[in-house]
Design an enzyme around this catalytic site. Structure first.
Site, PDB file in Angstrom:
ATOM      1  N   ARG A  95       0.839  -1.202   0.000  1.00 47.47           N
ATOM      2  CA  ARG A  95       0.000   0.000   0.000  1.00 47.47           C
ATOM      3  C   ARG A  95       0.868   1.243   0.000  1.00 47.47           C
ATOM      4  O   ARG A  95       1.778   1.373   0.797  1.00 47.47           O
ATOM      5  CB  ARG A  95      -0.933   0.015   1.218  1.00 47.47           C
ATOM      6  CG  ARG A  95      -1.972  -1.086   1.171  1.00 47.47           C
ATOM      7  CD  ARG A  95      -2.862  -1.089   2.393  1.00 47.47           C
ATOM      8  NE  ARG A  95      -3.749  -2.244   2.370  1.00 47.47           N
ATOM      9  CZ  ARG A  95      -4.526  -2.602   3.377  1.00 47.47           C
ATOM     10  NH1 ARG A  95      -4.513  -1.907   4.497  1.00 47.47           N
ATOM     11  NH2 ARG A  95      -5.302  -3.654   3.294  1.00 47.47           N
ATOM     12  N   SER A 188      -7.915  -1.175   1.035  1.00 47.46           N
ATOM     13  CA  SER A 188      -8.862  -1.504   2.096  1.00 47.46           C
ATOM     14  C   SER A 188      -9.635  -0.285   2.572  1.00 47.46           C
ATOM     15  O   SER A 188     -10.347   0.342   1.810  1.00 47.46           O
ATOM     16  CB  SER A 188      -8.147  -2.207   3.254  1.00 47.46           C
ATOM     17  OG  SER A 188      -9.073  -2.684   4.199  1.00 47.46           O
ATOM     18  N   HIS A 189      -9.479   0.062   3.842  1.00 47.85           N
ATOM     19  CA  HIS A 189     -10.262   1.110   4.478  1.00 47.85           C
ATOM     20  C   HIS A 189      -9.625   2.489   4.313  1.00 47.85           C
ATOM     21  O   HIS A 189     -10.141   3.461   4.852  1.00 47.85           O
ATOM     22  CB  HIS A 189     -10.403   0.796   5.962  1.00 47.85           C
ATOM     23  CG  HIS A 189      -9.087   0.568   6.637  1.00 47.85           C
ATOM     24  ND1 HIS A 189      -8.312  -0.531   6.365  1.00 47.85           N
ATOM     25  CD2 HIS A 189      -8.393   1.291   7.537  1.00 47.85           C
ATOM     26  CE1 HIS A 189      -7.200  -0.480   7.082  1.00 47.85           C
ATOM     27  NE2 HIS A 189      -7.223   0.618   7.802  1.00 47.85           N
ATOM     28  N   ASP A 353     -16.453  -1.390   4.547  1.00 48.42           N
ATOM     29  CA  ASP A 353     -15.337  -0.515   4.190  1.00 48.42           C
ATOM     30  C   ASP A 353     -15.047  -0.522   2.696  1.00 48.42           C
ATOM     31  O   ASP A 353     -15.834  -1.027   1.895  1.00 48.42           O
ATOM     32  CB  ASP A 353     -14.088  -0.918   4.982  1.00 48.42           C
ATOM     33  CG  ASP A 353     -13.507  -2.240   4.511  1.00 48.42           C
ATOM     34  OD1 ASP A 353     -14.279  -3.102   4.054  1.00 48.42           O
ATOM     35  OD2 ASP A 353     -12.280  -2.412   4.590  1.00 48.42           O
ATOM     36  N   ASP A 355     -13.042  -2.167   0.564  1.00 49.04           N
ATOM     37  CA  ASP A 355     -13.038  -3.395  -0.226  1.00 49.04           C
ATOM     38  C   ASP A 355     -14.018  -4.439   0.271  1.00 49.04           C
ATOM     39  O   ASP A 355     -14.034  -5.561  -0.215  1.00 49.04           O
ATOM     40  CB  ASP A 355     -11.635  -3.982  -0.287  1.00 49.04           C
ATOM     41  CG  ASP A 355     -11.106  -4.441   1.061  1.00 49.04           C
ATOM     42  OD1 ASP A 355     -11.496  -3.840   2.079  1.00 49.04           O
ATOM     43  OD2 ASP A 355     -10.294  -5.378   1.100  1.00 49.04           O
ATOM     44  N   ASP A 357     -14.400  -5.978   3.302  1.00 52.46           N
ATOM     45  CA  ASP A 357     -14.081  -7.050   4.239  1.00 52.46           C
ATOM     46  C   ASP A 357     -14.285  -6.663   5.704  1.00 52.46           C
ATOM     47  O   ASP A 357     -14.194  -7.518   6.582  1.00 52.46           O
ATOM     48  CB  ASP A 357     -12.663  -7.588   4.012  1.00 52.46           C
ATOM     49  CG  ASP A 357     -11.571  -6.548   4.237  1.00 52.46           C
ATOM     50  OD1 ASP A 357     -11.896  -5.373   4.491  1.00 52.46           O
ATOM     51  OD2 ASP A 357     -10.380  -6.920   4.143  1.00 52.46           O
ATOM     52  N   ARG A 358     -14.559  -5.387   5.997  1.00 53.15           N
ATOM     53  CA  ARG A 358     -14.779  -4.961   7.379  1.00 53.15           C
ATOM     54  C   ARG A 358     -16.242  -4.574   7.573  1.00 53.15           C
ATOM     55  O   ARG A 358     -16.974  -4.355   6.610  1.00 53.15           O
ATOM     56  CB  ARG A 358     -13.882  -3.772   7.729  1.00 53.15           C
ATOM     57  CG  ARG A 358     -12.416  -4.109   7.618  1.00 53.15           C
ATOM     58  CD  ARG A 358     -11.540  -2.931   8.017  1.00 53.15           C
ATOM     59  NE  ARG A 358     -10.141  -3.251   7.806  1.00 53.15           N
ATOM     60  CZ  ARG A 358      -9.149  -2.946   8.624  1.00 53.15           C
ATOM     61  NH1 ARG A 358      -9.411  -2.284   9.735  1.00 53.15           N
ATOM     62  NH2 ARG A 358      -7.907  -3.273   8.349  1.00 53.15           N
ATOM     63  N   THR A 421      -2.170 -10.415  14.358  1.00 48.88           N
ATOM     64  CA  THR A 421      -3.030  -9.682  13.435  1.00 48.88           C
ATOM     65  C   THR A 421      -2.675 -10.069  12.006  1.00 48.88           C
ATOM     66  O   THR A 421      -1.513 -10.099  11.626  1.00 48.88           O
ATOM     67  CB  THR A 421      -2.852  -8.167  13.636  1.00 48.88           C
ATOM     68  OG1 THR A 421      -3.262  -7.841  14.966  1.00 48.88           O
ATOM     69  CG2 THR A 421      -3.676  -7.387  12.641  1.00 48.88           C
ATOM     70  N   GLU A 440     -11.244  -9.963  14.293  1.00 50.41           N
ATOM     71  CA  GLU A 440     -10.248  -9.009  14.752  1.00 50.41           C
ATOM     72  C   GLU A 440     -10.960  -7.763  15.261  1.00 50.41           C
ATOM     73  O   GLU A 440     -11.998  -7.371  14.723  1.00 50.41           O
ATOM     74  CB  GLU A 440      -9.291  -8.633  13.629  1.00 50.41           C
ATOM     75  CG  GLU A 440      -8.489  -9.799  13.100  1.00 50.41           C
ATOM     76  CD  GLU A 440      -7.557  -9.410  11.969  1.00 50.41           C
ATOM     77  OE1 GLU A 440      -6.525 -10.087  11.803  1.00 50.41           O
ATOM     78  OE2 GLU A 440      -7.868  -8.443  11.244  1.00 50.41           O
ATOM     79  N   SER A 442     -10.266  -4.908  14.712  1.00 52.13           N
ATOM     80  CA  SER A 442     -10.207  -3.873  13.681  1.00 52.13           C
ATOM     81  C   SER A 442     -11.377  -3.987  12.700  1.00 52.13           C
ATOM     82  O   SER A 442     -11.231  -3.721  11.513  1.00 52.13           O
ATOM     83  CB  SER A 442      -8.873  -3.935  12.945  1.00 52.13           C
ATOM     84  OG  SER A 442      -8.627  -5.238  12.453  1.00 52.13           O
ATOM     85  N   LYS A 453     -11.807 -11.987   5.798  1.00 49.30           N
ATOM     86  CA  LYS A 453     -12.893 -11.413   6.586  1.00 49.30           C
ATOM     87  C   LYS A 453     -13.947 -10.896   5.619  1.00 49.30           C
ATOM     88  O   LYS A 453     -13.658 -10.628   4.455  1.00 49.30           O
ATOM     89  CB  LYS A 453     -12.376 -10.302   7.508  1.00 49.30           C
ATOM     90  CG  LYS A 453     -11.470  -9.265   6.892  1.00 49.30           C
ATOM     91  CD  LYS A 453     -10.956  -8.324   7.971  1.00 49.30           C
ATOM     92  CE  LYS A 453      -9.918  -7.343   7.437  1.00 49.30           C
ATOM     93  NZ  LYS A 453      -8.575  -7.936   7.346  1.00 49.30           N
TER      94      LYS A 453
END
Length: 630
Positions: A95, A188-189, A353, A355, A357-358, A421, A440, A442, A453
């Site tokens: 990233r 991600s987020h 989020d 992508d 996954d959260r 993690t 997690e 997060s 996730k």
């Protein structure tokens, strides 16, 4: 002269005319640039038409740095490149800021380094999946990845329409289609747009993130890379479903939702969930945060489960996420929080989020911590979710996540694992048949239905629990609410008060010095030492030995565990694109039901003050306040 010799050696018998005519048929590559700034590369890329032959690399002025080879009926070019610093992957891929990835050959180097790191049998003539969260630069990146994959002998790429496919959906598609692996284009987020973040990661054949044994090899190869193998094919139209073939290589543009939706229908009882969502006395809101789950929300929640279209907020995926920060927490999803805590708010709210996954789960004027969320899903899974009708195989959480899941595992007599993690640690346990549900703190929750996730899965799990609790409620009867489910859980298992303080984009030097200071402190600490009013049980830098492959992950977080079970933990996050994110985790267990309604920040204040004092965070980072509190 070497080029002339090479041309003569591989001269095609169907070619006619003079040798100089064939040299003139070598034209500059003048379609959409394969790489950003490709048009400024000092050596041209040659194409040969209509016949195919091989031009070897040479020092000739005609082609001093380009090799054209034939593979699978494609012209494959060898583009010279040099190592680029800073391409080591973090917790979940590489990233950086978009402008870093847009530098000449930056992304291409990493993709080629990946292929250089994999055993040939893991991709040659194989099937790979490609998807992303819709953020800025994904469309351009898709073309780069497709062409390099073809150049390295991949047989077929499955790519989501418009390059869109959520992280959990990529994992699902890899597993269903028995693909060799897949690329996920996402940070991600983290925020998106020309001035923000971009990311890439590779998932393996069971849909799991690539293990460190592979990511370490990728990094090593980025330090020595000298060429990029790329197929000379035009950009693929990703806006239309269907298959495009180039020799023996093909690209299939697929519906990014279809396979994932089919899986969700097999995991959950959609008719049960529909019976709740369709009730006139139940209101539901899902905030897609202008991220990838906007593509999934309408087909799943509206078309399949009967929610109103108005229940989907920010449902259109945008390249810059609508100038928002697609991280579903109390700070960045504040609009959703305000709705749920407002006058006459809906019964249930959720967000996902960038992508997909959260997740964040909310009830009316009630926030469910991610640590509590996974514990409650696990405690109710067998009764409410058909996929778990025989009971979970085992439970697991990341080390910083609160111990609420531990208590569920103990009561249900299930195997339990505490891992570092990173979802790859869960994936190993799942592949070995040891784990069903995990999470997690997060805001990541999931199960062994895939190897990532899964934000929408978590939302459907909660809707299933609520639907199961309310299936016998007649119209007009008070429904069992999110708050009711959580407080009942606390009464049964006790409450783990938990909070996380994030200090984003700190100067890396100061953040690293703070962690080194804490490591020195734990080396001098022993059981019985007093830290304010707390008595130390033990202090360490968490080390994990994987029970499946016996690999060891060390330096995974500095933790101080006290005699009453309270914990403070310090980590540097690997999910940012710039600087360092310092995370402090604070936890205290409370069995007394009369204290369960206390605000977590109030209940944890003595521990929070201790954490800031022990770490000397302000001295090392200069930060007065956290960026985010959850």
């Amino acid at each position: 002269m070497e080029s002339a010799i090479a041309l003569t050696r591989f001269y095609h018998p169907l070619l006619t005319g003079s040798y100089s005519h064939h040299l003139r048929s070598l034209s500059l590559f003048n379609s959409t640039p394969i790489f950003p700034k490709l048009s400024s590369v000092k050596y041209p890329f040659a194409t040969i038409s209509p016949a195919r032959f091989i031009v070897t690399a040479s020092s000739s002025p005609l082609s001093p740095s380009t090799t054209v080879a034939e593979s699978q009926g494609l012209e494959i070019k060898s583009v010279p490149t040099k190592p680029i610093e800073g391409q080591k992957t973090g917790t979940s891929g590489l990233r950086k800021k978009v402008k870093v990835f847009m530098q000449e050959n930056y992304l291409a180097n990493w993709i080629q380094a990946l292929f250089n790191s994999l055993p040939p049998e893991d991709f040659k003539n194989g099937l790979l999946v490609l998807g992303g969260d819709g953020r800025y630069f994904n469309k351009e990146a898709s073309q780069i990845i497709i062409k390099i994959a073809a150049g390295n002998g991949v047989g077929k790429i499955l790519v989501g329409k418009d390059g869109i496919m959520s992280t959990p959906a990529v994992s699902a598609v890899i597993r269903k289609r028995e693909a060799n692996g897949g690329f996920i284009m996402s940070a991600s987020h983290n925020p998106g747009g020309p001035d923000y973040d971009w990311g890439i990661k590779f998932n393996y054949s069971s849909g799991q993130p690539a293990p460190e044994s592979i990511t370490d090899k990728i990094y090593g190869n980025t330090l020595s890379i000298s060429e990029i193998k790329i197929a000379d094919i035009p950009d693929v139209d990703l806006s239309q479903l269907g298959v495009t073939k180039y020799g023996n290589f093909s690209v299939e543009v697929v519906d990014p939702v279809a396979d994932y939706l089919e899986l969700m229908e097999n995991v959950f009882d959609f008719s049960l969930i529909r019976s709740l969502i369709s009730r006139p006395d139940f209101r539901f809101t899902f905030d897609a945060m202008h991220a990838v789950t906007g593509a999934y929300a309408k087909p799943i929640f509206v078309d399949k489960l009967g929610a109103s279209l108005e229940s989907i907020a920010n449902g259109e995926p945008l390249e810059d996420f609508g100038h928002g920060h697609p991280d579903p927490n109390l700070t960045y999803a504040k609009d959703l929080v305000n709705i749920l805590y407002g006058e006459n708010g809906p019964d249930f709210g959720a967000a996902s989020d960038g992508d997909g996954d959260r997740n964040m789960i909310l009830g009316r004027r009630f926030f469910v911590t991610p640590s509590d969320s996974v514990a409650i899903i696990a405690a109710n899974a067998q009764d409410a979710i058909p996929y778990f009708q025989s009971g979970p195989k085992g439970l697991a959480r990341s080390m910083p996540t609160s111990g609420s899941l531990d208590r569920v595992a103990q009561k249900l007599n299930l195997p339990f694992y505490e891992v570092p993690t990173g979802w790859k640690f869960f994936s190993n346990l799942m592949d070995a048949g040891k784990l069903s549900i995990c999470g997690e703190e997060s805001f990541g929750t999931g199960s062994d239905h895939i190897r990532e996730k899964d934000g929408i899965w978590a939302v459907l799990a909660w809707l299933s629990i609520l639907a199961n609790r309310n299936k016998d409620k007649r119209s007009g009867e008070k429904l069992v609410s999110v708050a009711d489910v959580v407080t009942e859980h606390w009464a049964t298992y006790g409450r783990n008060f938990f909070s996380r303080y994030d200090y984003e984009e700190c100067e890396s030097e100061g953040a690293n010095k703070m962690i080194e200071y804490l490591r020195d402190l734990i080396s001098k600490s022993k059981a019985g030492d007093k830290f304010g009013s707390y008595v130390l049980d033990f202090a360490d830098d968490f080390t994990y030995t994987d029970p499946v492959d016996e690999s060891v992950a060390s330096k995974q977080g500095v933790r101080f565990v006290f005699s009453d079970g309270s914990r403070i933990i310090f980590r540097l996050s690997g999910t940012g694109s710039a600087g360092a994110t310092v995370r402090i985790y604070i936890e205290q267990f409370e069995l007394d039901v009369s204290k369960h309604d206390m605000d977590a920040q109030i209940g944890l204040k003595p521990l929070i003050d201790l954490a800031l004092s022990v770490s000397k965070l302000k001295d090392f980072t200069g930060r007065e306040k956290p960026t985010v509190i959850t």
